[in-house]
Scaffold this motif. Structure first.
Motif, PDB file in Angstrom:
ATOM      1  N   PHE A   1      25.995  43.602  49.409  1.00 53.95           N
ATOM      2  CA  PHE A   1      26.978  44.556  49.782  1.00 53.95           C
ATOM      3  C   PHE A   1      28.621  43.967  49.543  1.00 53.95           C
ATOM      4  CE2 PHE A   1      29.821  45.874  53.247  1.00 53.95           C
ATOM      5  CZ  PHE A   1      29.576  47.318  53.047  1.00 53.95           C
ATOM      6  N   ALA A   2      28.552  42.545  50.024  1.00 54.40           N
ATOM      7  CA  ALA A   2      29.937  41.932  50.155  1.00 54.40           C
ATOM      8  C   ALA A   2      30.349  41.939  48.449  1.00 54.40           C
ATOM      9  CB  ALA A   2      29.845  40.339  50.572  1.00 54.40           C
ATOM     10  N   THR A   3      29.412  41.883  47.549  1.00 53.64           N
ATOM     11  CA  THR A   3      29.709  41.667  46.034  1.00 53.64           C
ATOM     12  C   THR A   3      30.321  43.157  45.680  1.00 53.64           C
ATOM     13  OG1 THR A   3      27.970  39.970  45.704  1.00 53.64           O
ATOM     14  CG2 THR A   3      28.898  41.095  43.895  1.00 53.64           C
ATOM     15  N   LEU A   4      29.482  44.048  46.018  1.00 56.88           N
ATOM     16  CA  LEU A   4      30.004  45.587  45.910  1.00 56.88           C
ATOM     17  C   LEU A   4      31.455  45.837  46.354  1.00 56.88           C
ATOM     18  CD1 LEU A   4      26.624  47.347  46.119  1.00 56.88           C
ATOM     19  CD2 LEU A   4      27.735  46.866  44.080  1.00 56.88           C
ATOM     20  N   LEU A   5      31.715  45.233  47.603  1.00 54.57           N
ATOM     21  CA  LEU A   5      32.986  45.718  48.293  1.00 54.57           C
ATOM     22  C   LEU A   5      34.203  44.850  47.492  1.00 54.57           C
ATOM     23  CD1 LEU A   5      34.071  46.934  50.754  1.00 54.57           C
ATOM     24  CD2 LEU A   5      33.700  45.032  51.766  1.00 54.57           C
ATOM     25  N   LEU A   6      33.741  43.449  47.050  1.00 56.12           N
ATOM     26  CA  LEU A   6      34.623  42.748  46.329  1.00 56.12           C
ATOM     27  C   LEU A   6      35.055  43.628  44.976  1.00 56.12           C
ATOM     28  CD1 LEU A   6      36.187  40.299  46.080  1.00 56.12           C
ATOM     29  CD2 LEU A   6      34.345  39.296  44.850  1.00 56.12           C
ATOM     30  N   ILE A   7      34.116  44.056  44.336  1.00 55.94           N
ATOM     31  CA  ILE A   7      34.368  44.783  42.980  1.00 55.94           C
ATOM     32  C   ILE A   7      35.250  46.233  43.434  1.00 55.94           C
ATOM     33  CG2 ILE A   7      33.179  46.051  41.254  1.00 55.94           C
ATOM     34  CD1 ILE A   7      30.739  44.197  41.506  1.00 55.94           C
TER      35      ILE A   7
ATOM     36  N   GLY B   1      40.233  48.672  42.994  1.00 56.14           N
ATOM     37  CA  GLY B   1      41.394  49.488  43.490  1.00 56.14           C
ATOM     38  C   GLY B   1      42.762  48.555  43.168  1.00 56.14           C
ATOM     39  N   GLY B   2      42.778  47.230  43.336  1.00 56.08           N
ATOM     40  CA  GLY B   2      43.909  46.755  43.115  1.00 56.08           C
ATOM     41  C   GLY B   2      44.351  46.540  41.652  1.00 56.08           C
ATOM     42  N   ASN B   3      43.637  46.601  40.826  1.00 59.98           N
ATOM     43  CA  ASN B   3      43.718  46.686  39.371  1.00 59.98           C
ATOM     44  C   ASN B   3      44.522  48.158  39.151  1.00 59.98           C
ATOM     45  OD1 ASN B   3      43.835  46.321  36.581  1.00 59.98           O
ATOM     46  ND2 ASN B   3      41.673  46.623  36.309  1.00 59.98           N
TER      47      ASN B   3
ATOM     48  N   VAL C   1      46.362  49.787  41.302  1.00 60.97           N
ATOM     49  CA  VAL C   1      47.667  49.795  41.688  1.00 60.97           C
ATOM     50  C   VAL C   1      48.542  49.017  40.820  1.00 60.97           C
ATOM     51  CG1 VAL C   1      48.918  48.754  43.795  1.00 60.97           C
ATOM     52  CG2 VAL C   1      46.897  50.248  44.179  1.00 60.97           C
ATOM     53  N   ALA C   2      47.904  47.984  40.593  1.00 61.59           N
ATOM     54  CA  ALA C   2      48.848  47.025  39.342  1.00 61.59           C
ATOM     55  C   ALA C   2      49.036  47.781  38.257  1.00 61.59           C
ATOM     56  CB  ALA C   2      47.988  45.753  39.065  1.00 61.59           C
ATOM     57  N   ALA C   3      48.110  48.608  37.720  1.00 60.14           N
ATOM     58  CA  ALA C   3      48.578  49.307  36.505  1.00 60.14           C
ATOM     59  C   ALA C   3      49.695  50.417  36.830  1.00 60.14           C
ATOM     60  CB  ALA C   3      47.259  50.074  36.011  1.00 60.14           C
ATOM     61  N   ARG C   4      49.601  50.971  38.057  1.00 56.26           N
ATOM     62  CA  ARG C   4      50.695  52.037  38.307  1.00 56.26           C
ATOM     63  C   ARG C   4      51.975  51.486  38.174  1.00 56.26           C
ATOM     64  NH1 ARG C   4      49.858  56.079  36.283  1.00 56.26           N
ATOM     65  NH2 ARG C   4      52.158  56.631  37.272  1.00 56.26           N
ATOM     66  N   VAL C   5      52.231  50.197  39.007  1.00 57.06           N
ATOM     67  CA  VAL C   5      53.447  49.544  39.066  1.00 57.06           C
ATOM     68  C   VAL C   5      53.901  49.043  38.006  1.00 57.06           C
ATOM     69  CG1 VAL C   5      54.373  47.422  39.851  1.00 57.06           C
ATOM     70  CG2 VAL C   5      53.041  48.753  41.319  1.00 57.06           C
ATOM     71  N   ALA C   6      52.828  48.652  36.867  1.00 54.16           N
ATOM     72  CA  ALA C   6      53.278  48.137  35.447  1.00 54.16           C
ATOM     73  C   ALA C   6      53.892  49.518  34.746  1.00 54.16           C
ATOM     74  CB  ALA C   6      52.123  47.335  34.841  1.00 54.16           C
ATOM     75  N   PHE C   7      53.147  50.460  34.731  1.00 50.86           N
ATOM     76  CA  PHE C   7      53.602  51.736  33.906  1.00 50.86           C
ATOM     77  C   PHE C   7      54.865  52.172  34.550  1.00 50.86           C
ATOM     78  CE2 PHE C   7      48.707  52.528  33.174  1.00 50.86           C
ATOM     79  CZ  PHE C   7      48.861  51.968  32.043  1.00 50.86           C
ATOM     80  N   ASP C   8      55.119  51.962  35.791  1.00 54.42           N
ATOM     81  CA  ASP C   8      56.277  52.572  36.389  1.00 54.42           C
ATOM     82  C   ASP C   8      57.446  51.676  36.000  1.00 54.42           C
ATOM     83  OD1 ASP C   8      55.214  54.568  37.848  1.00 54.42           O
ATOM     84  OD2 ASP C   8      55.043  53.313  39.922  1.00 54.42           O
TER      85      ASP C   8
END
Length: 67
Positions: free
Chosen positions: A16-22, A27-29, A31-38
């Motif tokens: 469960f912890a592994t799935l949550l981490l993934i 999700g972080g990836n 958000v980072a892509a949206r910021v980079a594209f902006d």
């Protein structure tokens, strides 16, 4: 037979912890892509950087576990 299904023990805490981490990493990836594209990064650059980082992480895991 009981009409309710029992899922006790179907998923360990580590799994469960592994799935949550993934999920958090994906999700972080996103958000980072949206910021980079902006900020003007194009898709080809984003894909190249993500692929390079993934290859680096996989290489480090292979070296670490001597596969």
């Amino acid at each position: 037979m009981n009409s309710r299904l029992s899922f006790a023990g179907a998923l360990s805490g580590a799994a469960f912890a592994t799935l949550l981490l993934i999920a958090f990493m994906m999700g972080g990836n996103h958000v980072a892509a949206r910021v980079a594209f902006d900020h003007g990064v194009d898709v080809v650059t984003a894909v190249a950087v993500r692929s390079a980082v993934t290859a680096l992480v996989v290489t480090l895991l292979l070296v670490r576990y001597r596969v």
